[in-house]
Design an enzyme around this catalytic site. Sequence first.
Site, mmCIF file in Angstrom:
data_model
loop_
_atom_site.group_PDB
_atom_site.id
_atom_site.type_symbol
_atom_site.label_atom_id
_atom_site.label_comp_id
_atom_site.label_asym_id
_atom_site.label_seq_id
_atom_site.Cartn_x
_atom_site.Cartn_y
_atom_site.Cartn_z
ATOM 1 N N SER A 122 6.890 -6.156 6.351
ATOM 2 C CA SER A 122 7.436 -7.304 4.935
ATOM 3 C C SER A 122 6.689 -8.421 5.625
ATOM 4 O O SER A 122 5.558 -8.212 5.643
ATOM 5 C CB SER A 122 8.781 -6.767 5.125
ATOM 6 O OG SER A 122 9.148 -7.397 3.627
ATOM 7 N N ASP B 167 7.751 2.005 -2.877
ATOM 8 C CA ASP B 167 8.477 0.406 -2.410
ATOM 9 C C ASP B 167 8.026 -0.157 -4.016
ATOM 10 O O ASP B 167 7.129 -0.428 -4.110
ATOM 11 C CB ASP B 167 7.672 -0.246 -1.285
ATOM 12 C CG ASP B 167 7.550 -1.272 -0.385
ATOM 13 O OD1 ASP B 167 8.524 -2.246 -1.871
ATOM 14 O OD2 ASP B 167 7.355 -2.538 0.528
ATOM 15 N N HIS C 71 11.002 0.169 0.617
ATOM 16 C CA HIS C 71 10.829 -0.877 1.126
ATOM 17 C C HIS C 71 10.819 -0.596 2.763
ATOM 18 O O HIS C 71 10.786 -1.018 3.324
ATOM 19 C CB HIS C 71 11.078 -2.662 0.310
ATOM 20 C CG HIS C 71 10.595 -3.810 1.256
ATOM 21 N ND1 HIS C 71 8.749 -3.258 1.430
ATOM 22 C CD2 HIS C 71 11.411 -5.049 1.839
ATOM 23 C CE1 HIS C 71 8.941 -4.797 2.259
ATOM 24 N NE2 HIS C 71 10.371 -5.408 2.459
#
Length: 827
Positions: A680, A771, A803
């Site tokens: 991320s 995601d 995610h």
Amino acid sequence: MASLFLKMVSIPPRTTISSTRTRTRVPSVLPFKLQHFLSHSLPAASTARSMETPKAAEFPSGLDESTEQDYASQSNLLREFVSIPSIDTACLLKSPRSDSESQAMFAVSQPNLVANKKRKFILSSTILNTGTSPTFHWSPFPVEMSGVSAMIPSPSASKLLIIRNPENNESATRFELWTSSQLQREFQVPQSVHGSVYTDAWFEGISWNSDETRVAYVAEEPAPAKPSFNDQGYKKGASNDKDCGTWKGQGEWEEDWGETYAGKRQPALFVIDITRFLITGGDVQAVKGIDKSLSVGQVVWAPSTKEGSEKYLVFVGWSFETRKLGIKYCYNRPCALYAVKAPHPHSKANEAEIHSTEDIQALKLTETISSAFFPRFSSDGKFLVFLSARSSVDSGAHSATNSLHRLDWHTDMKQYISAKVYDVIPVMMSADDGCFPGLYCFSMLRDPWLSDGYTMIIQSIWHSNQVLISVNVLSGEILRITPADSNFSWSLLSLDGENILAVSSSPVDIPQLKYGTLVKKEKETGNSEWSWLDVSNPIFKCSDKVTSLLSSLEFSIMKIPVKDGSESLTKGANKPFEAIFVTSKSKKSDACDPLIVILHGGPHSVSLSGFSKSSAFLSSLGYSLLIVNYRGSIGFGEEALQSLPGKAGSQDVNDVLTAVDHVISLGLASSSKIAVLGGSHGGFLTTHLIGQAPDKFIAAAARNPVCNLALMVGTTDIPDWCYVEAYGTSGKDRFTEAPSAEDLALFYSKSPISHLSKVKTPTLFLLGAQDLRVPISTGLQYARALREKGVEAKVILFPNDVHGIERPQSDFESFLNIGVWFNKYCK
């Protein structure tokens, strides 16, 4: 980017893009199926053929014998780590037989790789407090709890409510009421009444009332009726879903709350009457008076003020205007506490109650503060305590320093229109060395009170550790009750009276169950001393191999001075940041082990000094780990955190490079063998680093990385994040669904893709196709651009992962591939 810290994505067959300058497509990165991994882990039951050296033609596409052996040996070791169970929740229950006896129940989970699910089970223990220290007597075997979504004991611990959510949108939700000896009754709530009960620890609210006759909870509001069609066109009136010759239209699309909430439109409030539940089969009522613009959660019963008076529910309400922005990991969504009258217990759910519209409308309790959540009533019912993320809401940062507040609970609800909100713990801007850095609490027990009724026990992040603290909500006094000289991290499980169940661990120590007892409390000073007992338990068992590997490792928490500190920075932003360093206790030679730099997401998150299966696996492969908590991480004060928005891609990148240079200068790492790993926002940093410092890193792995803000802003569930991290706090007011050319130019300049021309580091990408937070388009664009310029890149795409990438097979295969990838370039 807000995310789970280290979870990576796994590899389904034929979803790999592997390339060199020739752009030859390789059918699959995954060398063989998961079952093949597991077969290499089994010492026996192998056939004579499996013991033979495979012919070249038998190797999976694109692999040689050496690489396949690396996969096989690493999968064996990884499975050793993956099999270590985890405690999800626990509760301490007083025994009705004796004051010196209590019961502990642990909800435990363990990955089931073949089924690709978590196996959940219950383990119980009787605790005897007859001597100087308590003794735990464990049940001989755990009991598997298949399909259980939530398990909530009643206040007296005489009843247990179990909820089983359906696996599809057609089945009913099942409620079961258990006593100590039997299942008393089960009841099914059809989809026409409500959908699945929310058990996600954020919207979740399942609360017994004090006399244990009713339960309030949050569930998905019934879906609106959809239009019906047949061969003649539109069909008037309602039709059964199973009517032959007809079909249901899609109806109007509705917003959801983004990542992990796909398809969940509207959490709403319901009450089930347990007495009717036993006698007539149940009575479920939707709570009236809540505006449809609110999504509700975290409901609790308010204490009764007097016999026969109205009963109230207190809940958290999140409002929205034109759209619902993603809420997972995002505490910058405005929310407030509300009180609403509970339905009368004996009125039928489908009958209108005799109230004026004004009389049943929910009342907002926290008009003066932009954020209020986790409401908890004191034991005597005299006041209501709640957490606030107002610094996050007001600044736009997705997570920031929390504050704690108190409201006095009145008999007259109308007094709340002007009720005063007392600050118990304000937002800490910058603390002196060794002092409380501010409140960073993101979960709370249902009953967090010690026996005095005004002291709460909560867990909070303190720099790179998670600690337990006691808070006197009347005086505001804060005490750290876990050992101050320990660098371990602690998680709070349950408490009863003056007794606490907790878990303590470190990067090189598997979790240890702890039992805390208040042994001394000074009335004059208010200071207290806690005794912590190591509890021998059957939960956190690991193999001798894992024990041996971990015993050869050590860790420390380093303070890294800020490079080129400036007078223009705040006091907190000039303070040193931290990094957790894990390495072997003894070197076999003068050469250093290869180093993996690990970067958390967020950016306003933190890497804790607790046990991580994935990190422990990587360190057991012979790597040192440098886990960097760059400025902007939570746990270090608000000034340090707010120094990053507007400087993402520069300040955080420089902090990581400073930390790397620090360990090199100490002789703890070699500059020629450094890899980098992040997910991320950690992937944002990973891809920034290989572009801004192209000669620094020999290999990289990025999970769901933010590679191009200009591309991401139009597809993510949190476009406001792009504005705040790029512009700073002012970006909160600049946010629009239609970015200007100026916005897009700035987003691009702040993105890793703007440095792509300098990249030469082989990079592994792990992407979840579902995601919503960082859609796969940004990672794919970057990986394709690397391929185009001849840099080796692999993309492993998983069609069913979001995610966080937590599915057991995904988690397993991800770290297996990361380990093999790093071995290829670092060893």
